[in-house]
Design an enzyme around this catalytic site. Sequence first.
Site, PDB file in Angstrom:
ATOM      1  N   GLY A  15       0.832  -1.209   0.000  1.00 39.73           N
ATOM      2  CA  GLY A  15       0.000   0.000   0.000  1.00 39.73           C
ATOM      3  C   GLY A  15       0.859   1.249   0.000  1.00 39.73           C
ATOM      4  O   GLY A  15       1.963   1.258   0.543  1.00 39.73           O
ATOM      5  N   ARG A  76       0.542  -5.294  -6.562  1.00 40.54           N
ATOM      6  CA  ARG A  76       0.682  -6.631  -5.981  1.00 40.54           C
ATOM      7  C   ARG A  76       1.300  -7.540  -7.044  1.00 40.54           C
ATOM      8  O   ARG A  76       1.023  -7.388  -8.228  1.00 40.54           O
ATOM      9  CB  ARG A  76      -0.679  -7.186  -5.567  1.00 40.54           C
ATOM     10  CG  ARG A  76      -1.462  -6.274  -4.633  1.00 40.54           C
ATOM     11  CD  ARG A  76      -0.861  -6.197  -3.256  1.00 40.54           C
ATOM     12  NE  ARG A  76      -1.605  -5.305  -2.374  1.00 40.54           N
ATOM     13  CZ  ARG A  76      -1.227  -4.976  -1.155  1.00 40.54           C
ATOM     14  NH1 ARG A  76      -0.108  -5.457  -0.670  1.00 40.54           N
ATOM     15  NH2 ARG A  76      -1.955  -4.168  -0.413  1.00 40.54           N
ATOM     16  N   ASP A 107       5.155  -5.161   5.967  1.00 39.75           N
ATOM     17  CA  ASP A 107       5.683  -6.491   6.282  1.00 39.75           C
ATOM     18  C   ASP A 107       5.639  -7.454   5.099  1.00 39.75           C
ATOM     19  O   ASP A 107       6.522  -8.299   4.948  1.00 39.75           O
ATOM     20  CB  ASP A 107       4.968  -7.091   7.502  1.00 39.75           C
ATOM     21  CG  ASP A 107       3.454  -7.153   7.342  1.00 39.75           C
ATOM     22  OD1 ASP A 107       2.938  -6.742   6.285  1.00 39.75           O
ATOM     23  OD2 ASP A 107       2.795  -7.634   8.281  1.00 39.75           O
ATOM     24  N   THR A 130       4.025   2.496   5.860  1.00 40.35           N
ATOM     25  CA  THR A 130       2.646   2.050   6.031  1.00 40.35           C
ATOM     26  C   THR A 130       1.982   2.941   7.067  1.00 40.35           C
ATOM     27  O   THR A 130       2.585   3.232   8.107  1.00 40.35           O
ATOM     28  CB  THR A 130       2.554   0.580   6.480  1.00 40.35           C
ATOM     29  OG1 THR A 130       1.220   0.284   6.904  1.00 40.35           O
ATOM     30  CG2 THR A 130       3.503   0.273   7.629  1.00 40.35           C
ATOM     31  N   ASP A 132      -0.381   2.208   9.030  1.00 40.74           N
ATOM     32  CA  ASP A 132      -0.863   1.459  10.201  1.00 40.74           C
ATOM     33  C   ASP A 132       0.120   1.446  11.364  1.00 40.74           C
ATOM     34  O   ASP A 132      -0.258   1.113  12.494  1.00 40.74           O
ATOM     35  CB  ASP A 132      -1.188   0.011   9.817  1.00 40.74           C
ATOM     36  CG  ASP A 132      -2.448  -0.090   8.971  1.00 40.74           C
ATOM     37  OD1 ASP A 132      -3.176   0.917   8.870  1.00 40.74           O
ATOM     38  OD2 ASP A 132      -2.703  -1.169   8.402  1.00 40.74           O
ATOM     39  N   ASP A 134       2.353  -0.644  12.110  1.00 42.05           N
ATOM     40  CA  ASP A 134       2.296  -1.979  12.723  1.00 42.05           C
ATOM     41  C   ASP A 134       3.526  -2.834  12.426  1.00 42.05           C
ATOM     42  O   ASP A 134       3.444  -4.055  12.363  1.00 42.05           O
ATOM     43  CB  ASP A 134       1.043  -2.715  12.249  1.00 42.05           C
ATOM     44  CG  ASP A 134       0.971  -2.866  10.740  1.00 42.05           C
ATOM     45  OD1 ASP A 134       1.810  -2.264  10.039  1.00 42.05           O
ATOM     46  OD2 ASP A 134       0.078  -3.583  10.260  1.00 42.05           O
ATOM     47  N   ARG A 176      -6.232  -2.697  10.404  1.00 40.55           N
ATOM     48  CA  ARG A 176      -6.808  -4.046  10.317  1.00 40.55           C
ATOM     49  C   ARG A 176      -6.275  -4.947  11.426  1.00 40.55           C
ATOM     50  O   ARG A 176      -7.009  -5.739  11.992  1.00 40.55           O
ATOM     51  CB  ARG A 176      -6.494  -4.656   8.941  1.00 40.55           C
ATOM     52  CG  ARG A 176      -7.184  -5.985   8.672  1.00 40.55           C
ATOM     53  CD  ARG A 176      -6.899  -6.494   7.267  1.00 40.55           C
ATOM     54  NE  ARG A 176      -5.492  -6.782   7.054  1.00 40.55           N
ATOM     55  CZ  ARG A 176      -4.682  -6.091   6.252  1.00 40.55           C
ATOM     56  NH1 ARG A 176      -5.166  -5.073   5.563  1.00 40.55           N
ATOM     57  NH2 ARG A 176      -3.416  -6.406   6.117  1.00 40.55           N
TER      58      ARG A 176
END
Length: 328
Positions: A15, A76, A107, A130, A132, A134, A176
Amino acid sequence: MSSSIKKIGVMTSGGDSPGMNAAIRSVVRTCAFHKVKCVGIYRGYQGLIEGDMVEMSARSVRNIINRGGTILKSARSQEFRTKEGRKKAHENLLKNGVDALVVIGGDGSFTGGMIFNEEFGYPVIGIPGTIDNDIYGTKFTLGYDTALNTAVEAIDRIRDTASSHDRLFFIEVMGRDAGHIALNVGVGAGAEEILIPEENLGLDRLLESLEKSRITGKTSSIVVVAEGDKTGKNVFELAEYVETNMPDYDIRVTVLGHVQRGGTPTCRDRVLASRMGVKAVETLIEGKSNFMVGISNDELNLTPLEQAVKGKSEIDKELIRVSDIMTT
């Protein structure tokens, strides 16, 4: 610095996030500073397989530091998941004389880089991009700060409507697998409740909290929900459940969605991207690889890609405690 690295490739994968362009710029200009050639690889690993790359100079990246998204595009690649696909990618790198790779992504991108390094002994360095936040091994990822500011600004606007019409708004933010955005945005925007994957509030406690707010005189409320929260199947079912059990509330749902991933990166993301880009290139020149560049206590660090991929980022427990106090 003397090094066997003569040409470095840079790519963005997974992303997009604000700050990726600033990181590309930093990689390219650090290469120019150290008299190392640089190529930009379009469309992530798929572009690597198709040989879609172009040489970049310091002038190639002018006027991009303020742009969101990624000028190198992202895609992708199912083909890269196969050994045959990775072999094609490796052959293209060798054919173009590229000695090492900087991968800007999350990741999934780092997993690809780690496997690539294991199979071919090819030098790879990751930069975490990213919203997020995360990724294990770094306090902040590129795009996270921008996403927080975008979400807080949106919630501030929604609160105006909530107050005007005495409404309860459920606002879903991205996250998410992790609640970093929801927790920080919830505290920053003054939400009455914050629902994150790491802390299961439970439906009954949510109802109790909202009822308590109503009794104490709150006529409008904001509930921030991470998309990965498990209190309800999704934010719409959650809102419907609350409306059924608390018919006095006029409830609305807003999903901020991809608006959080776009826009002009904040100064913090631009500076972080610039620092990480320099560190990534100089780490490769020093002969190190298979690491991710991260930041902790305002100092850059290196985490093995395997740890970055397999480790789990921790939610800020102190901020959870602060949010509990603030929602009293």
